[in-house]
Design an enzyme around this catalytic site. Structure first.
Site, PDB file in Angstrom:
ATOM      1  N   THR A  92      -1.684  10.010  75.713  1.00  0.00           N
ATOM      2  CA  THR A  92      -3.333  10.973  75.412  1.00  0.00           C
ATOM      3  C   THR A  92      -3.656  10.603  73.695  1.00  0.00           C
ATOM      4  OG1 THR A  92      -2.286  12.344  76.436  1.00  0.00           O
ATOM      5  CG2 THR A  92      -3.485  13.285  74.397  1.00  0.00           C
ATOM      6  N   ASP A 127      -0.840  20.916  77.854  1.00  0.00           N
ATOM      7  CA  ASP A 127      -0.996  21.016  76.886  1.00  0.00           C
ATOM      8  C   ASP A 127      -2.403  20.414  75.597  1.00  0.00           C
ATOM      9  OD1 ASP A 127       0.179  18.403  74.330  1.00  0.00           O
ATOM     10  OD2 ASP A 127       0.598  18.151  76.232  1.00  0.00           O
ATOM     11  N   GLY A 148       3.640  14.006  74.638  1.00  0.00           N
ATOM     12  CA  GLY A 148       4.272  13.823  75.283  1.00  0.00           C
ATOM     13  C   GLY A 148       4.250  14.609  76.694  1.00  0.00           C
ATOM     14  N   ILE A 157      -3.749  21.709  83.893  1.00  0.00           N
ATOM     15  CA  ILE A 157      -3.880  21.811  82.466  1.00  0.00           C
ATOM     16  C   ILE A 157      -2.681  21.519  81.849  1.00  0.00           C
ATOM     17  CG2 ILE A 157      -4.501  23.286  80.930  1.00  0.00           C
ATOM     18  CD1 ILE A 157      -5.921  24.723  82.868  1.00  0.00           C
ATOM     19  N   GLY A 196       3.930  17.335  78.881  1.00  0.00           N
ATOM     20  CA  GLY A 196       3.374  18.720  78.358  1.00  0.00           C
ATOM     21  C   GLY A 196       3.529  20.377  78.700  1.00  0.00           C
TER      22      GLY A 196
END
Length: 334
Positions: free
Chosen positions: A205, A236, A256, A234, A258
């Protein structure tokens, strides 16, 4: 005296076996984006404009898992998510499940500034993007040949591949099939997540936090999620307070695992420790990473309104970099 500062990340959980050429490629991209952000802050740009600009660059480059180069769902498509937050008034915008928006972070900002809402997802987010005239591309633009190979291997092993670019221990290169297959259906001795075997964790991410010369903080985060993830999952990154948070005191972007970040509301926790307990930013980051993640693996970057920078992670490494008004600049992995 208020001083500007900026930090950027490209994912936590880097494996020591990551080939040197991959490490250097990631360093170059982070250094280029960090330099651009620092130059903009030096010229008086707002923190909000800078975090959007930096994350847009990271979404456009396929090195990290955001925008072009995003991880693929089990159906072989891309479902991206992003969020942005302005510490001034805690305004925020987020999107999930977008598949044709070239730069999801910019759509998230439009949600914040041009809609009555804070979060739009899937068909609604795509419709809003068309209404706003943002640049749209075919879903195939985001898909790389490497990711198609990774998805095939993930399906064959009935696994979620958290970092499809990092080899497992014993693999010779990132292109080694031994390193790309996360686990067999029975788990193969690897850790499990929600009943599925997983490999080394490192979602790649991307995120950026900044404070400008006026003391205004902002944060932005963007991701393609997990390779072979369920459609509609979905994480974080678009969740305000979990993967992204900004207030008058500081700005935070996380990366990391999520599900662990969501459970811990990690980004908001850092800010709360600063706001309500009076901890310094490094103390708050250290406490949140050590005490809030339970057994989850993650990392985060943060800046304060006074120009402090703090970065923390409980993984082996995290792609990260920072620059300050005093002239300090660093890009690191380990």
């Amino acid at each position: 005296m208020v001083r500007w500062a900026i930090a950027v990340h490209g994912g936590a959980g880097v494996d020591p076996a990551l080939p040197v050429e991959r490490q250097e490629e990631a360093r170059r991209v982070l250094a280029r984006c960090l330099s651009a952000g620092a130059a903009a802050l030096r010229s008086g740009a707002s923190a909000l404009d800078v975090v959007e600009m930096v994350v847009r660059e990271l979404e456009t480059d396929p090195v990290f898992n955001a925008g072009r180069g995003s991880a693929l769902t089990r159906n072989g498509t891309v479902e991206m998510e992003s969020s942005i937050m302005d510490g001034l008034g805690r305004r925020c915008g987020a999107v999930s499940g977008v598949s044709t928006v070239k730069n999801p972070v910019s759509l998230a900002r439009l949600v914040m500034e041009r809609s009555p809402h804070s979060y739009l997802a899937f068909d609604g987010a795509e419709e809003f993007a068309r209404e706003q005239g943002v640049e749209m591309v075919d879903n195939s633009y985001f898909i790389t040949e490497e990711n198609l190979r990774m998805l095939k291997l993930a399906k064959e092993s009935n696994s979620i591949v958290f970092d499809y670019r990092v080899p497992l221990p014993g693999a010779d290169t990132c292109n080694s099939s031994a390193g790309l297959v996360a686990a067999k259906a029975d788990g193969g001795g690897l850790p499990m997540m929600n009943g599925l075997p997983i490999s080394i964790y490192s979602p790649e991410t991307v995120g950026c936090v900044a404070v400008d010369g006026t003391g205004r903080c902002a944060a932005a985060t963007s991701t393609g999620g997990l390779m072979n993830k369920m459609n509609g999952r979905i994480g974080d990154s678009p969740l305000i307070g979990s993967g992204t948070y900004a207030c008058q005191a500081c700005a935070v972007s996380c990366t990391g695992e999520g599900e662990a970040i969501i459970r811990s509301t990690l980004a908001r926790d850092v800010a709360a420790l600063v706001e309500y307990k009076g901890l310094s930013l490094p103390e708050a980051v250290d406490q949140a990473v050590k005490e809030r993640l339970d057994e989850g693996k993650a990392g985060l970057i943060a800046v304060s309104r006074n120009g402090e920078v703090a970065m923390g992670f409980n993984t082996v490494g995290m792609f990260r970099g920072c620059a300050t008004e005093e002239g300090f600049m660093e890009v690191a992995i380990w």
